[in-house]
Design an enzyme around this catalytic site. Structure first.
Site, PDB file in Angstrom:
ATOM      1  N   VAL B  14       0.837  -1.201   0.000  1.00 11.82           N
ATOM      2  CA  VAL B  14       0.000   0.000   0.000  1.00 11.82           C
ATOM      3  C   VAL B  14       0.872   1.252   0.000  1.00 11.82           C
ATOM      4  CG1 VAL B  14      -1.705   1.333   1.319  1.00 11.82           C
ATOM      5  CG2 VAL B  14      -1.976  -1.145   1.078  1.00 11.82           C
ATOM      6  N   ARG B  39      14.633  -1.613   9.946  1.00 14.60           N
ATOM      7  CA  ARG B  39      14.995  -2.755   9.097  1.00 14.60           C
ATOM      8  C   ARG B  39      15.092  -2.378   7.613  1.00 14.60           C
ATOM      9  NH1 ARG B  39      11.226  -6.656   7.472  1.00 14.60           N
ATOM     10  NH2 ARG B  39       9.661  -5.480   8.633  1.00 14.60           N
ATOM     11  N   ARG B  99     -10.204   3.459  13.365  1.00 15.14           N
ATOM     12  CA  ARG B  99     -11.455   3.577  12.599  1.00 15.14           C
ATOM     13  C   ARG B  99     -12.706   3.586  13.461  1.00 15.14           C
ATOM     14  NH1 ARG B  99      -9.935  -1.217   8.488  1.00 15.14           N
ATOM     15  NH2 ARG B  99      -8.328  -0.145   7.276  1.00 15.14           N
ATOM     16  N   CYS B 128     -10.567  -1.910   2.761  1.00 12.60           N
ATOM     17  CA  CYS B 128     -10.760  -2.026   1.314  1.00 12.60           C
ATOM     18  C   CYS B 128     -12.141  -2.576   0.937  1.00 12.60           C
ATOM     19  CB  CYS B 128      -9.670  -2.897   0.711  1.00 12.60           C
ATOM     20  SG  CYS B 128      -9.305  -4.375   1.674  1.00 12.60           S
ATOM     21  N   HIS B 241     -10.614  -6.616  -5.368  1.00 23.00           N
ATOM     22  CA  HIS B 241     -11.617  -7.401  -4.650  1.00 23.00           C
ATOM     23  C   HIS B 241     -12.937  -7.344  -5.425  1.00 23.00           C
ATOM     24  CE1 HIS B 241      -8.781  -7.551  -1.499  1.00 23.00           C
ATOM     25  NE2 HIS B 241      -9.336  -6.749  -0.610  1.00 23.00           N
TER      26      HIS B 241
END
Lengths: 349, 349
Positions: B14, B39, B99, B128, B241
């Site tokens: 994303v 990392r 959310r 999504c 999707h």
């Protein structure tokens, strides 16, 4: 001696599976004949440890067999089933040709066995998507009543036929090799896609596959007014169809009670421990005869205890086609319904 | 000059897409910073024709940027979003962490833009599966009223992350080579399977992904009592999707009228000519920003004209994540909502 059985469409996905199931279940068959179109004449197919040569449909004498398990499409069935039935041979037909004829029984042996008694030479085998659904709907109908059913499907390519399995295989290989996928069987690549098109579309916007689920569920369950909706979708899976189901019931039902009712239906296996990643899966159901159900829960869109959601998976070539056809033959022999209904009624009077 | 933007989680699926969308949409960015965990420090990512070196999240000074587009998971967001927001930088967070917080707006710019005005430093980007659904539900809410929604999903592996895309690729290669598939990211092979498990399971039997669709739809649509159910299923699709949706409306609606309403929603494209094999498809939607809808029909389980069924597809990394996040930033700049709501209220009084 045993019964004499002809398998028409013996070289197809379902025909081959019918021969496998007849052998595996040790159906009391004296003779088994593999029948195909002239094109496939001489082709060899397996029946248990034996090999059968295909006979020509146009030349075969059906008066010498008791059962004809037919999986050769609607056009062939329309032409041949009445002729074969008239010779005293019971046709168990896997096409959609006769399913909606009110004089032809549409039978799932666990659900409406007695309907088979009414045959006049032809018994219809339901559509695969309907088949795996109705044993569960029956359990709810008989306990709490059924009001409404919404089912969205995740259907495997084997339901289309061997050429569709080959097409998906080809698209997998193309992807692995970095080539563009070729699509001939389906209008779009099925590889790594979800196609909301199965069978032709009707004027009302439903596909015929979706309409089959609606109409066949009503007929098999003897609920002519049952409210049903469906979206039928092909996914890149080889074997076994999955279904997301949302049901409204007349009376309240808990998920625990539903699991008990489902587990009591012959041929149904409850696999339901999602936190342990245990639920029905296409890859597990492939090659099996059972209907697997899990993810049973109170439907979140009902707050009155009269909704259930669940997930159903079964092998579309086995219980969804071949196994059910053989079970119908077993039912007819067990109950002594080999002669057509009118002939039996005449003999009894 | 332009706005200064930090993308946190810039090496993820994303995050990379957020950088692509910022470049493509010509967001008026003065400076863009790619941020990742220690990392990934030094890793290079693309931003249009430029290459950005990743900065260390732990050392970056967020007081010098206006927006932080964050896609680094809930744990990182929980720790960092309040700190970053307190520095006067608006966090647009793609995780599920904020959310459901009643003080945090959850925004789809086409649906509930004014909610963004209420932010106190954090704005949440929806899940999504919810994102592609709510623009269509909004059109129905505003015209005929919404009573109930049932949605079953066909979700791509890219939603899980780059490692899931690699896992499906590996299983494709294994299949092509006749080897057994290895599954590490998912509990079962996703290749040629349908997995009814996305995110963890709740005590009520719903997965958290399913629950997100229910709760987020209610919040975004301002319909706290909307009845919603969902089965969320992962399928072997790489990008985009698909969703089968069944809706009950308060007043009657025809499919033609629904298509008109859908087509009028910004960002929605109606693709609906099934007999010509034209309907939304994952492979067509991949890489696109629109929500595609088709297979619009009167739901067969309602005979009173108050039901609709349809099929919705959108790219989960684009409109389902990155594009919506950038659209929120555009909305905030256009409407002059950069300062937190309380600060703006103080300045105005």
């Amino acid at each position: 001696m045993g019964y004499r059985i002809a398998v028409v469409g013996a070289t197809g996905n379902v025909g081959r599976e019918m021969l496998n199931v007849l052998a595996e279940r040790e159906f009391p068959a004296g003779e088994v004949y593999a029948i195909a179109s002239r094109r496939s004449q001489g082709t060899e197919v397996s029946f248990g440890e034996k090999t059968l040569k295909c006979h020509d449909l146009g030349k075969f004498d059906f008066s010498k067999v008791d059962f004809c398990l037919m999986s050769a499409g609607s056009a062939v069935s329309k032409e041949w089933s009445p002729k074969i039935g008239a010779k005293g041979c019971i046709v168990i037909d896997n096409s959609s040709c006769w399913r909606y004829d009110q004089d032809v029984p549409l039978v799932v042996p666990e659900v409406n066995p007695d309907d088979a008694a009414l045959h006049e030479g032809i018994i219809a085998n339901p559509n695969c998507s309907t088949m795996q659904l109705v044993p569960l709907l029956m359990a709810l109908r008989d306990s709490v009543g059924l009001e409404r059913v919404i089912v969205d499907t995740y259907q495997s390519v084997s339901g289309t036929g061997a050429e569709a399995v080959a097409e998906l295989e080809g698209q997998i290989r193309a992807h692995a090799d970095g080539r563009r996928p070729e699509a001939n069987v389906y209008p779009h690549p099925i590889g790594f896609n979800a196609l909301p098109e199965i069978d032709v579309f009707r004027d009302d916007g439903y596909s015929k596959e979706e309409w089959k689920v609606i109409v066949e569920s009503r007929k098999i369950l003897h609920l002519p007014d049952l409210r049903v909706s469906c979206t039928a979708v092909r996914v890149p899976v080889f074997f076994a169809h999955s279904e997301a189901v949302h049901v409204e019931t007349t009376e309240q039902i808990t998920p625990d009670r539903a699991r008990e009712l489902f587990a009591a239906v012959p041929g149904v296996v409850v696999e339901d421990d999602p936190t342990a990643h245990r639920y029905p899966l296409a890859t597990h159901a492939a090659g099996r005869d059972e209907v697997f159900v899990g993810r049973v829960r109170a439907d979140a869109s009902r707050d009155d205890g009269r909704g259930l959601a669940f997930w159903v998976v079964s092998d579309n070539l086995r219980k969804g086609a071949a196994t059910n056809a053989v079970q119908i033959a077993e039912l007819v022999t067990r109950r002594g319904w080999l002669a057509p209904a009118r002939a039996r009624a005449g003999a009894a009077s």
